[in-house]
Write a protein that holds these residues in place. Structure first.
Motif, PDB file in Angstrom:
ATOM      1  N   THR A  63       0.664  -1.343   0.114  1.00  0.00           N
ATOM      2  CA  THR A  63      -0.093  -0.144   0.228  1.00  0.00           C
ATOM      3  C   THR A  63       0.945   1.393   0.003  1.00  0.00           C
ATOM      4  O   THR A  63       0.460   2.324  -0.830  1.00  0.00           O
ATOM      5  N   ALA A  64       1.801   1.174   0.688  1.00  0.00           N
ATOM      6  CA  ALA A  64       2.798   2.460   0.762  1.00  0.00           C
ATOM      7  C   ALA A  64       3.383   2.538  -0.527  1.00  0.00           C
ATOM      8  O   ALA A  64       3.543   3.754  -1.067  1.00  0.00           O
ATOM      9  N   LEU A  65       4.048   1.335  -1.358  1.00  0.00           N
ATOM     10  CA  LEU A  65       4.438   1.747  -2.532  1.00  0.00           C
ATOM     11  C   LEU A  65       3.544   2.250  -3.655  1.00  0.00           C
ATOM     12  O   LEU A  65       3.810   2.901  -4.495  1.00  0.00           O
ATOM     13  N   THR A  66       2.447   1.643  -3.456  1.00  0.00           N
ATOM     14  CA  THR A  66       1.335   2.182  -4.367  1.00  0.00           C
ATOM     15  C   THR A  66       1.110   3.823  -4.023  1.00  0.00           C
ATOM     16  O   THR A  66       0.906   4.384  -5.148  1.00  0.00           O
ATOM     17  N   VAL A  67       1.109   3.910  -2.943  1.00  0.00           N
ATOM     18  CA  VAL A  67       0.844   5.541  -2.540  1.00  0.00           C
ATOM     19  C   VAL A  67       2.068   6.358  -3.066  1.00  0.00           C
ATOM     20  O   VAL A  67       1.845   7.573  -3.747  1.00  0.00           O
TER      21      VAL A  67
END
Length: 589
Positions: A63-67
């Motif tokens: 999720t952090a990488l997607t953000v």
């Protein structure tokens, strides 16, 4: 195939990170190429995050990488200058995203990101354990620190020629993190003192036990513990403990070390502490087949790391430290007489057990051993008439079995005295024997080594060895065996030529016949057997053997509870003999 797809999906987001970083550096951060690259990279990362989120649950890191990619995408298309600046510092932004995923969720009472990985290698029953939560929280913040270090490395002003080093350095730090990730859970599990968990089912408890193993206590343990569970739960499973590791398996093992057959509710009560395990065993609420002594190790192997309870161990008083047991010449001991003053008999006497093992060990070295049970002999009480010193020197007025025993005692190279502890001293039968031994002495007084003594009447033996065996129910040696020990030390010092080779005092003896104490029983037998061998072979006894008999590896509080319940649950002497394990295996004749 599923594993391969899962592996590809897990690697793909990081391939996109490498791709975007490579495109940026190779194009000197050209805006057009960056826009194409971020679009190509963002969509697969978003797809993987959504797909795995639906299938497996939310992943903080993905999720952090997607953000991060979404932020870059918006910046490059809406604010090009800001987008290029972020692209030049892409690895810093990347690690900042991971740092946020590790650092912030616990602050908002959310589970740490490490749960995502830890839950894949542990059964669901472990997830509720306090130790699981604490260990994951610690590792989570270690990773937050690692990501912060990586951010710092990417911000260092490193020349272009060393740009590759700046790219690789974080991976070295992360590699260290993965190493700690593997080692720390085991270490922390041994160090953290967590409140004992309460389980809803026996299966959940057994599944969790490998993760609660006290590895220090498991040194040298090689065992398979089979559980046959009945009642509300009906299943079979077993624990394998070896090389300081533990694993749980469903089913029945071919050759278990011990088998515990128990109703589920009973074992849940025992494991939670609601019911004392030893009491439940004595009440026959569950049964144990095979090596029952493993029951005693369960709490040590899987219980709290810091019990705060005392153990007796081997306690040596200052007086004993100053006393040196004596020696004889190698091969000097050829004829041994065992004087057994006990009343219980060969089957159940712990004192007789020790003396018998000593004799058997001596026989293997070629010694001639004879055992005399005083309870079977007619020995009249001494009246103190001194006829044996005056009218008929060396001969008592009573013509009973003591007349023969006086000769046997004189002719022995080593006399072994065995007596259970009776009111901190010897039995009345052995005391009667010693009272009647004065015909072997002269009435005159002489000084020997600073002590006033009666000289021996007969000089058959210039030296004669002496060994003492005694057993008691108390767990302490000091202030229980002191009086008996002093008596034999005085006998030794007042008999010219006497050599006290050793004293074997066995505490916590009454429960030794219970199957769960098999390990200690075997250790005591081995120590006495080897002492007998050494006495004949070398003319001395190692202190190690004496201490092996004295050592009590039990928690005193638990011992007291078990002993009290043991006596409370008995219905007279017959009940004791019915349930006790006979010791008679080979009595020295």
């Amino acid at each position: 195939m599923k594993k391969l797809i899962g592996l590809i999906l897990n690697i793909l987001p990081f391939v996109m990170v490498a791709l975007f970083n490579t495109v940026g550096n190779s194009s000197d951060f050209d805006l057009i190429r960056l826009k194409k690259a971020v679009a190509i990279c963002f969509l697969p990362v978003l797809a993987v995050t959504v797909y795995q989120g639906i299938k497996e649950g939310l992943s903080y890191l993905k999720t952090a990488l997607t953000v991060v990619f979404a932020f870059l995408f918006a910046a490059l298309y809406l604010f090009p200058d800001t987008g290029i600046l972020l692209s030049r510092n892409f690895m810093t932004v990347f690690y900042a995203g991971f740092f946020s995923a590790a650092f912030f969720p616990p602050l908002f009472k959310l589970p740490p990101f490490t749960y995502e990985f830890a839950k894949k290698t542990t059964p669901s029953s472990v997830w509720k354990l306090e130790s699981f939560k604490k260990i994951n929280m610690i590792i989570n913040y270690i990773w937050a620190f690692i990501f912060a270090v990586c951010i710092g490395i990417t911000l260092l002003p490193i020349p272009v020629d060393y740009a590759l080093l700046q790219f690789l350095a974080p991976f070295l730090v992360i590699g260290t993190g993965f190493y700690l990730n593997k080692k720390l859970p085991v270490i922390l599990n041994q160090k953290l003192d967590i409140e004992k968990p309460v389980f809803e089912s026996v299966r959940a408890m057994l599944e969790s036990m490998p993760f609660g193993l006290n590895r220090e206590a498991a040194k040298g343990v090689d065992a398979v513990v089979q559980f046959i569970v009945s009642g509300n739960e009906d299943f079979s499973g077993y624990l394998v403990i070896k090389n300081q590791l533990c694993s749980y398996h469903e089913g029945v093992h071919e050759k278990p070390s011990c088998t515990i057959k128990t109703p589920s509710d009973i074992w849940l009560d025992v494991s939670s502490g609601k019911r004392n395990g030893t009491e439940a065993f004595l009440e026959k609420l569950f049964t144990v087949e095979g090596d029952g002594s493993f029951l005693l190790k369960m709490n040590e192997l899987f219980g709290s790391k810091k019990t705060g309870k005392k153990k007796t161990g081997v306690i040596i008083s200052e007086k004993e430290k100053k006393f040196a047991y004596q020696e004889m010449k190698s091969g000097q001991i050829q004829k041994i007489l065992i004087i057994d003053g006990g009343h219980r008999g060969k089957k159940f006497s712990k004192t007789t057990l020790m003396a018998t093992q000593f004799g058997l060990g001596a026989q293997t070295e070629g010694a001639e051993v004879e055992t005399v049970f005083l309870k079977d002999k007619k020995i009249h009480a001494c009246t103190g008439c001194y006829t044996c010193w005056t009218k008929t020197p060396g001969k008592c007025i009573f013509q009973d079995d003591m007349e023969e025993l006086l000769v046997k005692t004189r002719n022995a190279d080593l006399v072994v005295y065995a007596t259970p502890l009776f009111v901190f001293s010897m039995t009345s039968t052995l005391k009667a024997y010693f009272d009647r031994i004065i015909p072997n002495l002269k009435p005159y007084l002489e000084t020997q080594a600073g002590l006033t003594c009666h000289p021996r009447r007969y000089e058959d033996k210039k030296e004669q060895g002496m060994v003492v065996f005694s057993a008691a129910g108390f767990p302490e040696i000091e202030r229980n065996f002191d009086s008996l020990s002093l008596t034999f030390k005085n006998i030794n010092s007042h008999f010219n030529g006497s050599r006290l080779l050793g004293e074997f005092y066995l505490p916590c003896a009454e429960i030794l016949s219970m199957p769960v104490f098999k390990d200690r029983l075997e250790k005591v037998k081995h120590a006495c057997f080897e002492a007998g061998r050494q006495a004949v072979r070398e003319g001395k006894i190692a202190l190690q053997r004496i201490h092996e008999v004295r050592e009590v590896p039990y928690d005193l509080n638990e011992f007291e509870k078990s002993a009290n319940f043991f006596w409370k649950s008995m219905e007279g002497k017959a009940s004791f003999y019915e349930s006790a394990v006979p010791f008679e295996e080979g009595v020295v004749k």
